[in-house]
Design an enzyme around this catalytic site. Structure first.
Site, PDB file in Angstrom:
ATOM      1  N   ASP A  95      -8.260   0.935  -2.285  1.00 31.33           N
ATOM      2  CA  ASP A  95      -8.486  -0.291  -1.508  1.00 31.33           C
ATOM      3  C   ASP A  95      -8.901  -0.004  -0.075  1.00 31.33           C
ATOM      4  OD1 ASP A  95      -7.491  -1.860  -3.743  1.00 31.33           O
ATOM      5  OD2 ASP A  95      -5.485  -1.247  -3.124  1.00 31.33           O
TER       6      ASP A  95
ATOM      7  N   LYS B 108     -14.185   0.826  -0.279  1.00 32.90           N
ATOM      8  CA  LYS B 108     -15.271   1.620  -0.879  1.00 32.90           C
ATOM      9  C   LYS B 108     -16.454   0.759  -1.281  1.00 32.90           C
ATOM     10  CE  LYS B 108     -12.560   3.627  -3.923  1.00 32.90           C
ATOM     11  NZ  LYS B 108     -11.219   3.315  -3.373  1.00 32.90           N
TER      12      LYS B 108
ATOM     13  N   ASN C 218      -9.819  -1.419 -13.773  1.00 33.60           N
ATOM     14  CA  ASN C 218      -8.846  -1.849 -12.767  1.00 33.60           C
ATOM     15  C   ASN C 218      -9.349  -1.579 -11.356  1.00 33.60           C
ATOM     16  OD1 ASN C 218      -8.745   0.927 -13.103  1.00 33.60           O
ATOM     17  ND2 ASN C 218      -6.583   1.093 -12.638  1.00 33.60           N
TER      18      ASN C 218
ATOM     19  N   GLY D 139     -11.453  -2.646  -8.837  1.00 30.63           N
ATOM     20  CA  GLY D 139     -12.314  -3.740  -8.402  1.00 30.63           C
ATOM     21  C   GLY D 139     -12.856  -3.569  -7.006  1.00 30.63           C
TER      22      GLY D 139
ATOM     23  N   GLN E  49      -9.963   4.138  -7.029  1.00 33.09           N
ATOM     24  CA  GLN E  49      -8.624   4.373  -6.477  1.00 33.09           C
ATOM     25  C   GLN E  49      -8.687   5.285  -5.240  1.00 33.09           C
ATOM     26  OE1 GLN E  49      -8.659   4.939 -10.269  1.00 33.09           O
ATOM     27  NE2 GLN E  49      -8.426   2.748 -10.339  1.00 33.09           N
TER      28      GLN E  49
ATOM     29  N   LYS F 250      -0.792  -8.801  -3.732  1.00 35.98           N
ATOM     30  CA  LYS F 250      -0.691  -8.569  -2.303  1.00 35.98           C
ATOM     31  C   LYS F 250      -0.467  -7.086  -2.034  1.00 35.98           C
ATOM     32  CE  LYS F 250       1.965 -10.150   1.732  1.00 35.98           C
ATOM     33  NZ  LYS F 250       3.105 -10.993   2.163  1.00 35.98           N
TER      34      LYS F 250
ATOM     35  N   LEU G 192     -11.786  -1.271  11.143  1.00 39.87           N
ATOM     36  CA  LEU G 192     -11.355  -1.062  12.520  1.00 39.87           C
ATOM     37  C   LEU G 192     -11.107  -2.390  13.217  1.00 39.87           C
ATOM     38  CD1 LEU G 192     -10.940   1.128  14.775  1.00 39.87           C
ATOM     39  CD2 LEU G 192     -13.308   0.659  15.448  1.00 39.87           C
TER      40      LEU G 192
ATOM     41  N   SER H  78     -17.281   1.379   9.764  1.00 35.98           N
ATOM     42  CA  SER H  78     -17.505   0.001   9.342  1.00 35.98           C
ATOM     43  C   SER H  78     -16.748  -0.942  10.263  1.00 35.98           C
ATOM     44  CB  SER H  78     -17.048  -0.190   7.897  1.00 35.98           C
ATOM     45  OG  SER H  78     -17.090  -1.550   7.531  1.00 35.98           O
TER      46      SER H  78
END
Length: 430
Positions: A13, A16, A38, A40, A224, A304, A332, A413
């Site tokens: 998470d 990516k 899985n 996503g 992952q 969450k 950031l 980013s």
């Protein structure tokens, strides 16, 4: 031209999706090499939003070859659903531009049933799986009883494979007090799907060799993160595959000499979904604030995410294990306006200082973070597209992270928008 592997350097998470999309526009071939449906991520191309979980990011771009490698476990029903959803959005998904490894393992309905039943019985000790059958499918692959993509072309062999698979999985389901599956229902379901998905089957190792020989840019897309790696992560709270860059070769059918640059996607703070150790977790207002600002909910599951300060010890360890060449620092802007920031620079376990995350689960659970406090910044970094647009304090924060993790920033980013990206070092130019 360099070939690039993109991996997560934390617990997944890390953002990516945006970075892979940004890179995939410049790649010729995009390869998924591990994981399942899985994993996503959201892609924004123009005004269109695409939510992918199994297909490589290249599918949403014209004339890009997308490959699902043998290291991926494929749910054929999820595959068809995702293809249909993209087609409804105007994306042409054809066997010409999507290739699936003949040897890829299939996730079947009994895998999900076993996964969910075991998690329910674990109670508070649950691993935090998505319940989609990824782990049990990898177990059957290692146990040499899996049904593979190519088996769909031979109904007689398919029946034998399913019988063998059910001998094991029905025994598990029986012991777990769950309904069992019949070979007929599984085989009939697969044969009904076979005409739709078999045209995508191919010798992807050969396609990669052709791409390599012709000098085409290859982007290997991991799922992952490093700390969820089955060998190197926070075991047993991990996924069932190798998430580090070394698996890009094995999981797709090419040699390690194909890999030129490893880009580790790294969030400017830390998040984790599900159970497991999390030394810098914040169970307070700051943790809630990070979650709200960062929209920290899973793309696939909606779960969450737990939030905490940046853990430099963990990322440095992930970089060394995974051979990360440079990082892409994401989110950031979530830290904008915070008066001070904390970065974990070491661990303390039972009164002893450590500069690594131990392998032993009980010791991981006793880790206390050692923090360094860094001044925050009042100005906004959101949308910055060059270093001169960043507040001086934000630059100092980035430079300090580079020192601590011993890896330079290659990309930065500053918002979910794909063009809000500062390029420091071009991975494809190495």
């Amino acid at each position: 031209m360099a070939n690039v592997v993109v991996v997560g350097s934390q617990w997944g998470d890390e953002g990516k999706g945006k970075i892979v999309d940004w890179l995939s526009e410049r790649a010729d071939v995009v390869v998924r090499f591990q994981g399942g449906h899985n994993a996503g991520h959201t892609l924004v191309v123009g005004n269109e939003v695409y939510k992918l979980s199994l297909l490589p990011s290249g599918v949403v771009r014209q004339n890009k070859l997308s490959i699902i490698g043998n290291g991926v476990v494929v749910d054929p029903w999820a595959l068809v659903e995702e293809i249909d959803r993209l087609r409804a959005q105007g994306v042409e998904v054809t066997p010409e531009f999507l290739k699936i490894a003949e040897g890829a393992t299939l996730i079947l309905p009994m895998h999900g049933a076993v996964d969910r039943a075991r998690e329910a019985l674990r109670g508070e000790g649950k691993l935090g799986t998505t319940g989609r059958g990824i782990g049990p499918a990898y177990e059957d692959k290692a146990g040499r009883r899996a049904v593979r993509f190519c088996d769909l072309s031979d109904p007689t062999l398919l029946r034998q494979r399913v019988d063998d698979l059910l001998l094991h999985n029905n025994a598990l389901l029986r012991g777990l007090g769950q309904p069992e599956f019949t070979a007929e229902e599984v085989v009939n379901g697969l044969l009904a799907l076979a005409p739709r998905i078999l045209p995508f089957a191919d010798r992807v190792w050969q396609r990669l060799d052709e791409a390599k020989r012709s000098g085409r840019r290859i982007l290997f897309e991991g799922a992952q993160g490093a700390m969820l790696d089955v060998d190197h992560g926070t075991y047993p709270f991990v996924t069932s595959s190798n998430t580090v860059a070394g698996n890009a070769a094995t999981g797709s059918g090419t040699g390690p000499d194909t890999i030129d640059f490893v880009l580790g996607i790294t969030k400017a703070y830390t998040t984790r979904v599900g159970s497991g150790p999390f030394p810098t977790e914040l169970n307070d207002e700051t943790g809630e604030l990070l979650g709200e600002r960062g929209h920290e909910f899973g793309v696939v599951t909606g779960r969450k995410r737990r939030c905490g300060w940046f853990d430099a010890v963990m990322v440095r360890q992930a970089a060394k294990i995974g051979g990360i060449t440079g990082i892409a620092l994401t989110k950031l802007d979530v830290l904008d306006g915070m008066e001070e920031l904390k970065v974990c620079i070491g661990y303390e376990i039972d009164g002893e200082k450590r500069d690594y995350l131990p392998a032993l689960q009980s010791r991981q659970a006793r880790v206390t973070p050692v923090y360094e406090t860094i001044p925050g910044w009042a100005e906004s970094t959101r949308g910055a597209r060059s270093w001169v647009d960043l507040p001086a304090a934000a630059v100092k924060y980035i430079r300090r992270l580079e020192e601590l993790i011993e890896v330079p920033v290659a990309l930065l980013s500053t918002s979910p928008e794909r063009d809000d990206t500062i390029l420091v070092r071009d991975p494809f130019a190495d």
